[in-house]
Design a protein around this motif. Structure first.
Motif, short mmCIF file in Angstrom:
data_model
loop_
_atom_site.label_atom_id
_atom_site.label_comp_id
_atom_site.label_asym_id
_atom_site.label_seq_id
_atom_site.Cartn_x
_atom_site.Cartn_y
_atom_site.Cartn_z
N ALA A 199 0.86 -1.18 0.00
CA ALA A 199 0.00 0.00 0.00
C ALA A 199 0.89 1.23 0.00
O ALA A 199 1.70 1.43 0.92
CB ALA A 199 -0.91 -0.01 1.22
N TYR A 200 0.72 2.09 -1.02
CA TYR A 200 1.59 3.26 -1.13
C TYR A 200 0.87 4.32 -1.94
O TYR A 200 -0.10 4.06 -2.65
CB TYR A 200 2.91 2.90 -1.82
N SER A 201 1.40 5.54 -1.83
CA SER A 201 0.86 6.65 -2.60
C SER A 201 1.39 6.60 -4.02
O SER A 201 2.53 6.17 -4.26
CB SER A 201 1.24 7.98 -1.93
N GLN A 202 0.57 7.06 -4.94
CA GLN A 202 0.98 7.08 -6.33
C GLN A 202 2.23 7.95 -6.53
O GLN A 202 3.04 7.70 -7.41
CB GLN A 202 -0.18 7.59 -7.20
N HIS A 203 2.41 8.95 -5.66
CA HIS A 203 3.58 9.84 -5.77
C HIS A 203 4.88 9.13 -5.35
O HIS A 203 5.97 9.62 -5.65
CB HIS A 203 3.37 11.09 -4.91
N ASP A 204 4.78 8.02 -4.65
CA ASP A 204 5.96 7.26 -4.21
C ASP A 204 6.18 6.01 -5.06
O ASP A 204 6.96 5.13 -4.69
CB ASP A 204 5.81 6.84 -2.74
N SER A 205 5.50 5.93 -6.20
CA SER A 205 5.56 4.72 -7.01
C SER A 205 6.97 4.46 -7.57
O SER A 205 7.38 3.32 -7.76
CB SER A 205 4.54 4.80 -8.15
N GLU A 206 7.74 5.53 -7.84
CA GLU A 206 9.07 5.33 -8.40
C GLU A 206 9.96 4.55 -7.44
O GLU A 206 10.67 3.62 -7.83
CB GLU A 206 9.71 6.69 -8.73
N TRP A 207 9.98 4.95 -6.16
CA TRP A 207 10.79 4.22 -5.17
C TRP A 207 10.29 2.80 -4.98
O TRP A 207 11.07 1.86 -4.88
CB TRP A 207 10.77 4.97 -3.84
N VAL A 208 8.96 2.63 -4.95
CA VAL A 208 8.38 1.30 -4.72
C VAL A 208 8.74 0.36 -5.86
O VAL A 208 9.18 -0.78 -5.64
CB VAL A 208 6.85 1.41 -4.56
N LEU A 209 8.57 0.80 -7.12
CA LEU A 209 8.79 -0.09 -8.26
C LEU A 209 10.28 -0.34 -8.53
O LEU A 209 10.67 -1.46 -8.85
CB LEU A 209 8.13 0.51 -9.51
N LYS A 210 11.12 0.70 -8.41
CA LYS A 210 12.53 0.56 -8.74
C LYS A 210 13.38 0.02 -7.60
O LYS A 210 14.49 -0.46 -7.83
CB LYS A 210 13.09 1.91 -9.19
N ASN A 211 12.88 0.10 -6.38
CA ASN A 211 13.66 -0.36 -5.24
C ASN A 211 12.99 -1.53 -4.54
O ASN A 211 13.52 -2.65 -4.54
CB ASN A 211 13.89 0.79 -4.24
N LEU A 212 11.82 -1.28 -4.00
CA LEU A 212 11.17 -2.31 -3.18
C LEU A 212 10.82 -3.55 -4.00
O LEU A 212 11.20 -4.67 -3.65
CB LEU A 212 9.91 -1.72 -2.54
N VAL A 213 10.12 -3.36 -5.10
CA VAL A 213 9.69 -4.51 -5.91
C VAL A 213 10.91 -5.21 -6.52
O VAL A 213 11.00 -6.44 -6.54
CB VAL A 213 8.72 -4.04 -7.02
N TRP A 214 11.87 -4.42 -7.03
CA TRP A 214 13.06 -5.02 -7.66
C TRP A 214 13.88 -5.83 -6.66
O TRP A 214 14.38 -6.90 -6.98
CB TRP A 214 13.90 -3.91 -8.28
N GLN A 215 13.97 -5.34 -5.46
CA GLN A 215 14.75 -6.06 -4.44
C GLN A 215 14.06 -7.36 -4.04
O GLN A 215 14.69 -8.42 -4.00
CB GLN A 215 14.92 -5.18 -3.18
N LEU A 216 12.77 -7.30 -3.75
CA LEU A 216 12.09 -8.46 -3.17
C LEU A 216 11.66 -9.49 -4.20
O LEU A 216 11.59 -10.68 -3.89
CB LEU A 216 10.87 -7.98 -2.37
N GLU A 217 11.39 -9.07 -5.42
CA GLU A 217 10.93 -10.02 -6.43
C GLU A 217 12.03 -10.43 -7.40
O GLU A 217 12.27 -11.62 -7.62
CB GLU A 217 9.76 -9.41 -7.23
N THR A 218 12.72 -9.45 -7.96
CA THR A 218 13.67 -9.74 -9.04
C THR A 218 15.02 -10.22 -8.51
O THR A 218 15.53 -11.27 -8.91
CB THR A 218 13.88 -8.50 -9.92
N LYS A 219 15.61 -9.47 -7.61
CA LYS A 219 16.97 -9.78 -7.19
C LYS A 219 17.03 -11.02 -6.32
O LYS A 219 17.94 -11.84 -6.44
CB LYS A 219 17.58 -8.59 -6.45
N LEU A 220 16.09 -11.20 -5.43
CA LEU A 220 16.11 -12.38 -4.56
C LEU A 220 15.84 -13.66 -5.32
O LEU A 220 16.16 -14.75 -4.85
CB LEU A 220 15.09 -12.21 -3.44
N GLN A 221 15.27 -13.56 -6.52
CA GLN A 221 15.02 -14.75 -7.31
C GLN A 221 16.32 -15.45 -7.69
O GLN A 221 16.37 -16.67 -7.81
CB GLN A 221 14.23 -14.36 -8.58
N LYS A 222 17.42 -14.66 -7.83
CA LYS A 222 18.71 -15.25 -8.17
C LYS A 222 19.28 -16.05 -7.01
O LYS A 222 20.18 -16.86 -7.20
CB LYS A 222 19.69 -14.14 -8.57
#
Length: 666
Positions: free
Chosen positions: A505-528
């Motif tokens: 749950a986040y504000s649309q104004h914070d979507s850049e940090w959420v998508l480029k940091n939070l999502v990338w760290q927890l979904e993409t990078k940890l998959q390796k």
């Protein structure tokens, strides 16, 4: 080996040594001058000439002297005795004394022409004394050979043109007459370009005169001499150093295989107060012959140990009496072998004012038993009188050892004084008690050692316990995220049927940090690293066409956790507040820690919803600027029981997340 020992002695026997060019003049002198008589009066030889002969010779010599020496302040002395040991076998000589001042440059080549004419006239021996003041400079080409020059002293001068005759073979043809040479407090100024030319030339082309110097010398003193350079640098420093090393190597090979200098008359060799003698100096020095050398002085030359070639006493110097290595940095008493134990000539190795700090009983016994033709003088060294000196003290106090009585050279050892520790500084070693030497203290420390070790271990255990208690949460998190270690009694998660690991749950104004940091760290990078999380995002996972409120409720119910990215934009958004209340309601239903609060930046406390304020006070939240933010977030999202079960089936695999947790990108 470049061995500059310059000795100039003067002897006048008769006037029959005239060249063929002076044949008419010689016939005239034979008629005009009376017979030359040499007699002895008051232990000094006196030259007796008749009046006409004396006047004629004086005028001729004065004319020659004035012609060559007039530019400088030089004095032509009357015939007399040269200093010992030159005067032993010679009677009279003329001493020329020059004082070079300011910017004047005195020329040895002019002096060489002058003495050549004088020798053709009289054959008398000559002594030369040069002293400089201000910027007085002397042009003094090595090896400084000139007719009948037996005595040469140079003091406090700048020396130029010193190596300009190194390759001139005509110098070898000149008689080697120097018997006494002393150069003190001088600076040799080398032309850098000419020196580079010498280094590029073959060392095997050097003349014997330039390698050996005056082989008939009795005294050679080369004291406090500095080498320096002037002129532009045409070669890089590294290439210059390589040339110098190659040249030195060639000199060593040449000295070892082709040239062996014979210094049959040398008695005194003094190289004191000269720093950095060079890596191959002693090797080249030992390669020559010194059958009559008695005094060898290397004091204040920066030595840090006794050169290996000097550890064999009298092997290379059969008549040596004094080996002076005082005022250096020698800190080790190496074994010195006596190669002439039956010699009647007793000698001394002077090691005063070095860095000798210890003396063992084995060394003392070695001195007393093996050193028969010499002794070591170790006074004025900074001896440290600790317990290690106890055995040496007992040897010196043992009156049953007859060696001390038969070794008068070592009598000074009973007066050996300590420099440290401060408590006993200045006191004699033999007067100190065992307590003052620190021996009883060492015994007490040794006996109490186990107690001290135990106390230290207990202290370390207490420190470790305090650290573990103080940082137990951080230790538990890092043990799990970095090493896949799951501690017992972890809270179990019974939500294995949930589709998502977390709803974000986040504000649309914070979507850049959420998508480029939070999502990338927890979904993409940890998959390796075989550990990833499935996140639920409203723009990606909401059901198309369904009401937003229904999508929010459905997504939260299908997720094990809800990550609330609380920021200034979040608290001002109605939809975000709805997502917060729904997640809070879900926590109450599931009766577990459903919400994960992530605070990003500073929050406007005046605008915070009352429920959010209450949660921030009662629930531990994460801050994005925390150094362990990603470790804590992964730990909060992970199902510890599932990881524990998986680790049992894959013993060789770990949750390797150290790479992304320390990534500089975040």
């Amino acid at each position: 080996m470049n061995f500059p020992v310059y000795l100039i002695f003067l002897l006048f026997h008769n006037i029959n040594k005239l060249t063929s060019s002076h044949k008419t003049e010689r016939e005239f002198l034979g008629k005009k001058l009376g017979k030359l008589h040499v007699t002895e009066s008051n232990s000094l030889h006196t030259l007796i000439l008749n009046t006409s002969s004396q006047k004629y010779l004086s005028l001729r010599m004065k004319g020659i002297f004035d012609r060559y020496m007039s530019p400088w302040y030089c004095v032509l002395g009357t015939p007399g005795r040269l200093p010992d040991p030159v005067s032993v076998h010679h009677s009279l000589a003329i001493m020329i004394t020059c004082e070079i001042e300011k910017e004047n440059i005195w020329s040895f080549k002019s002096f060489r022409l002058m003495v050549k004419e004088i020798s053709e006239l009289t054959g008398i021996d000559i002594g030369l004394s040069l002293s400089c003041s201000g910027n007085g400079t002397v042009s003094l080409p090595w090896p400084m050979r000139a007719n009948n020059v037996r005595y040469l002293v140079v003091e406090a001068c700048f020396i130029v043109d010193h190596y300009t005759e190194a390759y001139e073979y005509k110098i070898d043809e000149m008689p080697d007459t120097i018997e006494y040479f002393k150069m003190t407090d001088c600076v040799i100024i080398n032309d850098r370009n000419y020196f580079e030319y010498l280094l590029k030339s073959s060392a095997f082309l050097l003349t014997r005169a330039s390698l050996c110097g005056p082989e008939n010398a009795k005294v050679y003193a080369y004291i406090n001499i500095i080498q320096t350079f002037y002129g532009s640098k045409s070669l890089p420093l590294e290439e210059f150093d390589n040339l110098a090393k190659l040249y030195t190597k060639n000199l060593t090979v040449m000295a070892a295989n082709t040239v062996s200098c014979q210094y049959k008359n040398l008695i005194v060799y003094d190289r004191s107060r000269n720093g950095n003698l060079g890596a191959t100096f002693f090797e080249n020095f030992i390669g020559n012959s010194y059958p009559n050398l008695e005094i060898l002085n290397f004091s204040n030359t920066g030595l840090r140990n006794i050169p290996p070639y000097f550890r064999h006493w009298r092997l290379h110097f059969p008549k040596l009496k004094i080996l002076d290595m005082s005022y250096n940095h020698i800190n080790d008493l190496s074994t010195i072998i006596d190669f002439d134990p039956g010699s009647a000539n007793k000698g001394v190795i002077n090691l005063q004012h070095n860095n000798l700090t210890g003396l063992s009983n084995y060394q003392l016994e070695d001195f007393f038993r093996k050193h028969t033709s010499f002794y070591l003088d170790m006074r004025n060294n900074p001896f440290s009188c600790g317990c290690e000196m106890l055995a040496a003290k007992n040897v010196l106090l043992n009156t049953s050892i007859p060696m001390l009585k038969h070794k008068p050279g070592y009598s000074y050892l009973k007066g050996l004084k300590c420099s440290s520790p401060k408590l006993v500084s200045g006191r004699k070693l033999i007067t100190l008690t065992d307590v003052e030497l620190g021996c009883e203290t060492e015994i007490k420390v040794f006996q109490s050692g186990p107690i001290i070790i135990l106390c230290v271990l207990v202290f370390l255990l207490l420190v470790c316990l305090i650290i573990i208690i103080r940082y137990r949460v951080e230790i538990k998190i890092l043990a799990f995220t970095r090493f896949n270690i799951v501690f017992p009694c972890q809270q179990q998660d019974f939500s294995e049927n949930k589709k998502f690991d977390a709803f974000v749950a986040y504000s649309q104004h914070d979507s850049e940090w959420v998508l480029k940091n939070l999502v990338w760290q927890l979904e993409t990078k940890l998959q390796k690293h075989e550990q990833k999380f499935q996140l639920c995002l409203h723009q990606r996972d909401f059901t198309v066409g369904a009401p937003i409120a229904e999508n929010i409720i459905d997504s939260i119910e299908r997720s094990r956790h809800t990550i609330l990215v609380i920021s200034t934009n979040f608290v001002r958004s109605e939809w975000c507040l709805m997502e917060f209340r729904t997640a809070f309601h879900q926590s109450l239903i599931e009766k577990r820690r459903h919400m994960i609060l992530v605070v990003m930046g500073d929050l406007p406390h005046g605008e915070l919803d009352s429920d959010i304020k209450r949660c921030l006070k009662t629930i531990t939240y994460l801050e994005t600027h925390d150094r362990l933010f990603w470790d804590k977030l992964v730990y909060a999202l992970s199902d510890k029981q599932r990881v524990k079960r998986r680790s049992r089936g894959h013993r060789g695999m770990t949750l390797s997340q150290s790479n992304f947790l320390s990534s500089q990108k975040y």
